[in-house]
Design a protein around this motif. Structure first.
Motif, PDB file in Angstrom:
ATOM      1  N   GLY A 536       8.488   5.246   9.194  1.00 52.23           N
ATOM      2  CA  GLY A 536       7.806   5.568  10.445  1.00 52.23           C
ATOM      3  C   GLY A 536       6.322   5.291  10.446  1.00 52.23           C
ATOM      4  O   GLY A 536       5.678   5.332  11.500  1.00 52.23           O
ATOM      5  N   SER A 537       5.738   5.004   9.303  1.00 47.46           N
ATOM      6  CA  SER A 537       4.301   4.717   9.261  1.00 47.46           C
ATOM      7  C   SER A 537       3.997   3.432  10.028  1.00 47.46           C
ATOM      8  O   SER A 537       4.733   2.451   9.956  1.00 47.46           O
ATOM      9  N   LYS A 538       2.892   3.435  10.750  1.00 46.41           N
ATOM     10  CA  LYS A 538       2.461   2.260  11.505  1.00 46.41           C
ATOM     11  C   LYS A 538       1.340   1.496  10.797  1.00 46.41           C
ATOM     12  O   LYS A 538       0.853   0.481  11.307  1.00 46.41           O
ATOM     13  N   ALA A 539       0.938   1.977   9.635  1.00 42.11           N
ATOM     14  CA  ALA A 539      -0.190   1.359   8.947  1.00 42.11           C
ATOM     15  C   ALA A 539       0.180  -0.017   8.408  1.00 42.11           C
ATOM     16  O   ALA A 539       1.246  -0.200   7.819  1.00 42.11           O
ATOM     17  N   VAL A 540      -0.704  -0.969   8.617  1.00 41.22           N
ATOM     18  CA  VAL A 540      -0.559  -2.312   8.050  1.00 41.22           C
ATOM     19  C   VAL A 540      -1.861  -2.632   7.324  1.00 41.22           C
ATOM     20  O   VAL A 540      -2.946  -2.581   7.910  1.00 41.22           O
ATOM     21  N   THR A 541      -1.742  -2.970   6.055  1.00 40.61           N
ATOM     22  CA  THR A 541      -2.931  -3.169   5.215  1.00 40.61           C
ATOM     23  C   THR A 541      -3.007  -4.624   4.778  1.00 40.61           C
ATOM     24  O   THR A 541      -2.031  -5.176   4.260  1.00 40.61           O
ATOM     25  N   THR A 542      -4.173  -5.228   4.974  1.00 39.44           N
ATOM     26  CA  THR A 542      -4.383  -6.642   4.654  1.00 39.44           C
ATOM     27  C   THR A 542      -5.302  -6.768   3.448  1.00 39.44           C
ATOM     28  O   THR A 542      -6.295  -6.037   3.319  1.00 39.44           O
ATOM     29  N   PHE A 543      -4.970  -7.702   2.583  1.00 36.99           N
ATOM     30  CA  PHE A 543      -5.728  -7.936   1.351  1.00 36.99           C
ATOM     31  C   PHE A 543      -6.370  -9.321   1.408  1.00 36.99           C
ATOM     32  O   PHE A 543      -5.715 -10.309   1.738  1.00 36.99           O
ATOM     33  N   ARG A 544      -7.653  -9.368   1.045  1.00 39.50           N
ATOM     34  CA  ARG A 544      -8.377 -10.637   0.988  1.00 39.50           C
ATOM     35  C   ARG A 544      -9.165 -10.694  -0.314  1.00 39.50           C
ATOM     36  O   ARG A 544      -9.671  -9.672  -0.788  1.00 39.50           O
ATOM     37  N   ALA A 545      -9.264 -11.873  -0.873  1.00 42.61           N
ATOM     38  CA  ALA A 545     -10.075 -12.090  -2.063  1.00 42.61           C
ATOM     39  C   ALA A 545     -11.112 -13.145  -1.746  1.00 42.61           C
ATOM     40  O   ALA A 545     -10.761 -14.294  -1.418  1.00 42.61           O
ATOM     41  N   ASN A 546     -12.399 -12.751  -1.792  1.00 40.36           N
ATOM     42  CA  ASN A 546     -13.495 -13.656  -1.442  1.00 40.36           C
ATOM     43  C   ASN A 546     -13.240 -14.342  -0.107  1.00 40.36           C
ATOM     44  O   ASN A 546     -13.455 -15.548   0.055  1.00 40.36           O
ATOM     45  N   ARG A 548     -10.390 -14.990   1.402  1.00 36.03           N
ATOM     46  CA  ARG A 548      -9.089 -15.656   1.548  1.00 36.03           C
ATOM     47  C   ARG A 548      -7.983 -14.604   1.635  1.00 36.03           C
ATOM     48  O   ARG A 548      -7.855 -13.739   0.774  1.00 36.03           O
ATOM     49  N   GLU A 549      -7.168 -14.678   2.683  1.00 36.71           N
ATOM     50  CA  GLU A 549      -6.114 -13.682   2.864  1.00 36.71           C
ATOM     51  C   GLU A 549      -4.977 -13.927   1.870  1.00 36.71           C
ATOM     52  O   GLU A 549      -4.485 -15.047   1.713  1.00 36.71           O
ATOM     53  N   LEU A 550      -4.550 -12.827   1.216  1.00 40.41           N
ATOM     54  CA  LEU A 550      -3.470 -12.893   0.235  1.00 40.41           C
ATOM     55  C   LEU A 550      -2.148 -12.372   0.778  1.00 40.41           C
ATOM     56  O   LEU A 550      -1.080 -12.724   0.257  1.00 40.41           O
ATOM     57  N   GLY A 551      -2.217 -11.547   1.824  1.00 41.69           N
ATOM     58  CA  GLY A 551      -1.002 -10.977   2.391  1.00 41.69           C
ATOM     59  C   GLY A 551      -1.253  -9.600   2.959  1.00 41.69           C
ATOM     60  O   GLY A 551      -2.352  -9.048   2.833  1.00 41.69           O
ATOM     61  N   ALA A 552      -0.232  -9.050   3.587  1.00 39.85           N
ATOM     62  CA  ALA A 552      -0.345  -7.736   4.215  1.00 39.85           C
ATOM     63  C   ALA A 552       0.883  -6.905   3.875  1.00 39.85           C
ATOM     64  O   ALA A 552       1.970  -7.439   3.611  1.00 39.85           O
ATOM     65  N   VAL A 553       0.686  -5.576   3.897  1.00 39.70           N
ATOM     66  CA  VAL A 553       1.761  -4.641   3.563  1.00 39.70           C
ATOM     67  C   VAL A 553       1.909  -3.639   4.702  1.00 39.70           C
ATOM     68  O   VAL A 553       0.925  -3.000   5.112  1.00 39.70           O
ATOM     69  N   ALA A 554       3.134  -3.502   5.205  1.00 44.97           N
ATOM     70  CA  ALA A 554       3.442  -2.500   6.221  1.00 44.97           C
ATOM     71  C   ALA A 554       3.921  -1.238   5.520  1.00 44.97           C
ATOM     72  O   ALA A 554       4.955  -1.246   4.839  1.00 44.97           O
ATOM     73  N   SER A 555       3.190  -0.141   5.669  1.00 49.25           N
ATOM     74  CA  SER A 555       3.526   1.104   4.968  1.00 49.25           C
ATOM     75  C   SER A 555       4.846   1.695   5.425  1.00 49.25           C
ATOM     76  O   SER A 555       5.443   2.512   4.715  1.00 49.25           O
ATOM     77  N   GLY A 556       5.319   1.314   6.589  1.00 46.35           N
ATOM     78  CA  GLY A 556       6.589   1.845   7.077  1.00 46.35           C
ATOM     79  C   GLY A 556       7.797   1.024   6.668  1.00 46.35           C
ATOM     80  O   GLY A 556       8.922   1.316   7.104  1.00 46.35           O
ATOM     81  N   GLN A 585     -13.816 -10.308  -5.888  1.00 46.44           N
ATOM     82  CA  GLN A 585     -13.650  -9.056  -5.149  1.00 46.44           C
ATOM     83  C   GLN A 585     -12.368  -9.079  -4.331  1.00 46.44           C
ATOM     84  O   GLN A 585     -11.957 -10.127  -3.812  1.00 46.44           O
ATOM     85  N   LEU A 586     -11.765  -7.905  -4.225  1.00 42.59           N
ATOM     86  CA  LEU A 586     -10.586  -7.719  -3.392  1.00 42.59           C
ATOM     87  C   LEU A 586     -10.976  -6.762  -2.280  1.00 42.59           C
ATOM     88  O   LEU A 586     -11.429  -5.632  -2.536  1.00 42.59           O
ATOM     89  N   THR A 587     -10.821  -7.211  -1.040  1.00 37.53           N
ATOM     90  CA  THR A 587     -11.169  -6.392   0.120  1.00 37.53           C
ATOM     91  C   THR A 587      -9.890  -5.970   0.828  1.00 37.53           C
ATOM     92  O   THR A 587      -9.015  -6.799   1.105  1.00 37.53           O
ATOM     93  N   ILE A 588      -9.805  -4.682   1.137  1.00 40.62           N
ATOM     94  CA  ILE A 588      -8.574  -4.090   1.663  1.00 40.62           C
ATOM     95  C   ILE A 588      -8.909  -3.400   2.972  1.00 40.62           C
ATOM     96  O   ILE A 588      -9.787  -2.524   3.025  1.00 40.62           O
ATOM     97  N   THR A 589      -8.244  -3.786   4.047  1.00 44.51           N
ATOM     98  CA  THR A 589      -8.472  -3.170   5.356  1.00 44.51           C
ATOM     99  C   THR A 589      -7.143  -2.774   5.967  1.00 44.51           C
ATOM    100  O   THR A 589      -6.111  -3.409   5.725  1.00 44.51           O
ATOM    101  N   THR A 590      -7.183  -1.706   6.777  1.00 46.26           N
ATOM    102  CA  THR A 590      -5.961  -1.172   7.378  1.00 46.26           C
ATOM    103  C   THR A 590      -6.109  -1.079   8.882  1.00 46.26           C
ATOM    104  O   THR A 590      -7.133  -0.606   9.395  1.00 46.26           O
TER     105      THR A 590
END
Length: 680
Positions: A536-546, A548-556, A585-590
């Motif tokens: 049921g979680s709606k959170a989606v988290t995106t990962f980038r390194a310098n 460049r997008e590496l992928g995203a994870v849906a918490s639900g 660096q790894l940058t993580i946004t939700t």
């Protein structure tokens, strides 16, 4: 006796040429290693013999054993041993001691250890012909069968604890589950089946009368499993949206595996159809917990606990050994497939990422290591080699065996051939527990018996100084730079109900929140963030390194709780793109709805090629493991003299290339998702 920090929910918180011998191009790693293998015997039963004591129990309803009237003393085994100041050891029971009553709150002796001690004596007798070990096995099996309840609704089950005078203690303090200990299927019932099965096979020709008695008791134990475990055969639990077999002893592939070892021996020795049926059903359940690959959790392993998708532990991890043995006993090669995936995909990861920890949950929640874990991996690799003929398992077994001689977090030998003692364990920080109780002694000796029977594996095990280890790097999310709607959370308990948060807790990353993690030096890596996924979680988290997008994870992205002990699960999720070399660096946004943060425990970085390099005893050994989807070319320094034999395998253990190198630094092409063994 098990004393691991992780025990389900209720017990949370262990080739080359030498000296001028030239190899042909067809020489195998095992052949090259055995060229220089020593002939000294590693197995020493002195400490186990000292732990073993005869006891004459009082009359107790529902408990008897073979020829009790004629031979009133039975074999037992002290649970623990602690060192004295003069270097000797003293016997210790379980729990607190009452000197007035001469009792322990648990007991002095227990079925978990007596059963496995019987297996040590049986295997030593069969390997060497030693009459003393035969006699010790006979007495210990008489003690084991005395613990088995023979009447009433719990017939076939086993009482766990016995006091120094032979009085049984079915309800120990602290409480064991099940309680009373003979009220349901248990670890100690599984281990009793192990001992009785190997005992029946060993005595079947030399003492048919005793073997018949053991067979009767084994049939009684199988009956208990039929009533309380296999009555659910074909039913599946729903664990966070995935099916798991409902017919495992104590819900564990680990416990069930030890019963399967005994049933395999029983069936091969001519056991009845009921044993064969139980063996097939239990083996099917174990194999059902196999999963993952070189890039996705659980990385090819057979998981030990049906109720959690997150946990693996070294102790009791004989699932591949059980499946390999069962595949032979049942003439069913399908069972060996899960054993090979565990051996050739998971074990290379385990060895390069730190070794047989007591708890990968899924990060290194409990990095302590014990002989039970090392032995379980060693036995599984040798069994896989025997069942499949794939020699790569023998090379990996040699690297596992090196744990006993210094390839461990302490950098010291854990087994002493002069005394037969194995220390009780090593903490995650490298401190040795120098107690030498029954469980550590038993599994150390089981490993030594196996090494004495496999001299090529033993020779590799003596190359045991860790020169280099580059494997999984875990970055705790709560330690990163948190901004916006992100915060570090220290939960009341790190235990989730089915797994364990690493570090001090986790990062909760809400809308417009971010986390930044500094990356260690690397040459490319897979990124596996560990989230507490929640239905049921709606959170989606995106990962980038310098950038460049590496992928995203849906918490639900997980199913409903179902039969799991807790909603959601703490799981690594493989990102679609790897890190490129040079990313810092790894940058993580939700992005998420209000009040619905992503729960990020950690980020696991898996090198595209991880490595473990050992030296010592005049040799060098290297293991390279791939998490890449393409061939990776790397260089590795390997010590020793003469030619280095290099053998490359795919993830199924198939040899795909073999060559020799005379250079100190060896250039290697590592197969995608496979591994390479180098021995000089």
């Amino acid at each position: 006796m098990n004393h691991q920090p992780v025990r389900r929910v209720t017990r949370l918180v262990a080739a080359a040429v030498t000296l001028g011998v030239v190899m042909s191009a067809s020489t195998t790693l095992a052949e090259a290693t055995s060229t220089s293998a020593g002939t000294s015997t590693l197995t020493n039963l002195d400490h186990l013999d000292w732990l073993s004591v005869p006891v004459t129990p009082p009359a107790q309803e529902g408990h008897t054993t073979y020829r009790l009237a004629e031979e009133p003393a039975i074999g037992t085994l002290w649970t623990y041993a602690e060192p004295n100041s003069d270097g000797s050891y003293r016997h210790v029971g379980g729990g607190s001691y009452d000197p007035d009553a001469d009792t322990w709150s648990q007991g002095a002796f227990n079925a978990d250890d007596m059963t496995r001690a019987a297996v040590v004596y049986l295997r030593h007798w069969k390997a060497t012909g030693a009459t003393k070990s035969r006699d010790a096995a006979y007495e210990m099996l008489r003690g084991v069968t005395y613990l088995q309840t023979t009447t009433g609704a719990n017939a076939g089950n086993v009482v766990l604890w016995m006091q120094p005078d032979g009085t049984l203690n079915p309800s120990a303090e602290p409480v064991e589950q099940p309680d009373p200990s003979d009220s349901d299927a248990s670890y100690w019932l599984a281990r009793t089946i192990w001992a009785l099965g190997e005992g029946y096979a060993a005595f079947n020709e030399s003492d048919p009368e005793f073997a018949a008695f053991l067979g009767d008791r084994l049939d009684m134990a199988i009956g208990a499993v039929d009533r309380r475990v296999l009555d659910s055969y074909g039913d599946f639990l729903s664990i966070d949206g995935e099916p798991a077999p409902a017919w495992l002893i104590a819900d564990g592939a680990d416990a069930t595996a030890e019963a399967v070892l005994g049933l395999s021996a029983y069936v091969e020795a001519g056991g009845p159809a009921a044993a064969r049926t139980a063996l097939a059903k239990l083996s099917e359940g174990i194999a059902a917990l196999s999963g993952g690959d070189a890039q996705s959790w659980p990385l090819g392993a057979v998981r030990p606990w049906a109720l959690s998708r997150s946990i693996w532990h070294g102790w009791g991890s004989q699932m591949p050994a059980a499946l390999a043995r069962a595949s032979v006993a049942l003439d069913d090669p399908r069972l060996a497939k899960a054993a090979t995936r565990d051996s050739f995909t998971f074990d290379p990861w385990l060895l390069t990422s730190g070794g047989p920890d007591n708890g990968r949950m899924p990060t290194r929640g409990d990095a302590s290591q014990i002989a039970y874990g090392a032995d379980s991996r060693l036995q599984s690799l040798i069994a896989t080699a025997d069942a499949t003929g794939k020699a790569g398992a023998r090379g990996l077994a040699g690297i596992v065996g090196a744990w006993y001689f210094g390839a461990n977090p302490a950098g010291e030998a854990m087994y002493d051939p002069a005394t037969g003692r194995t220390f009780d364990g090593i903490s995650g920080s490298g401190e040795i527990n120098r107690n030498s109780g029954a469980e550590s002694t038993i599994h150390g000796l089981l490993s030594m018996i196996a090494l004495d029977q496999n001299v090529d594996v033993a020779a590799m095990a003596r190359t045991a100084e860790i020169v280099q280890r580059e494997g999984t790097v875990t970055l705790q999310a709560e330690d990163g730079a948190l901004a916006g709607g992100a915060s570090a959370v220290v939960p009341p308990s790190l235990w989730t109900g089915e797994s364990l948060f690493g570090g001090s807790g986790y990062a909760a990353i809400g809308p417009q929140g971010s986390a930044t993690l500094n990356l260690p030096a690397h040459n490319g890596a897979r990124v596996l963030p560990v989230f507490e996924l929640s239905p049921g979680s709606k959170a989606v988290t995106t990962f980038r390194a310098n950038g460049r997008e590496l992928g995203a994870v849906a918490s639900g992205d997980i199913g409903e709780q179902g039969d799991s002990p807790a909603p959601g699960a703490l799981l690594p999720v493989s990102l679609s793109q790897p890190l490129r070399g040079g990313a810092t660096q790894l940058t993580i946004t939700t992005s998420t709805g209000a009040g619905d943060p992503a729960v990020l425990d950690a980020v696991m970085l898996e090198p595209l090629v991880s490595r473990l390099v050992l030296s010592g005893d005049g040799h060098g050994t290297a293991l390279l493991r791939s998490a890449s989807d393409s061939v990776e070319r790397v260089q590795v320094g390997v010590s020793g003299r003469g030619q280095a034999l290099v053998q490359a395998y795919d993830g199924s253990g198939r040899l795909v290339d073999r060559w020799q190198s005379s250079k100190a630094t060896v250039s290697v092409a590592v197969p995608a998702g496979g591994f390479v063994l180098i021995r000089r």
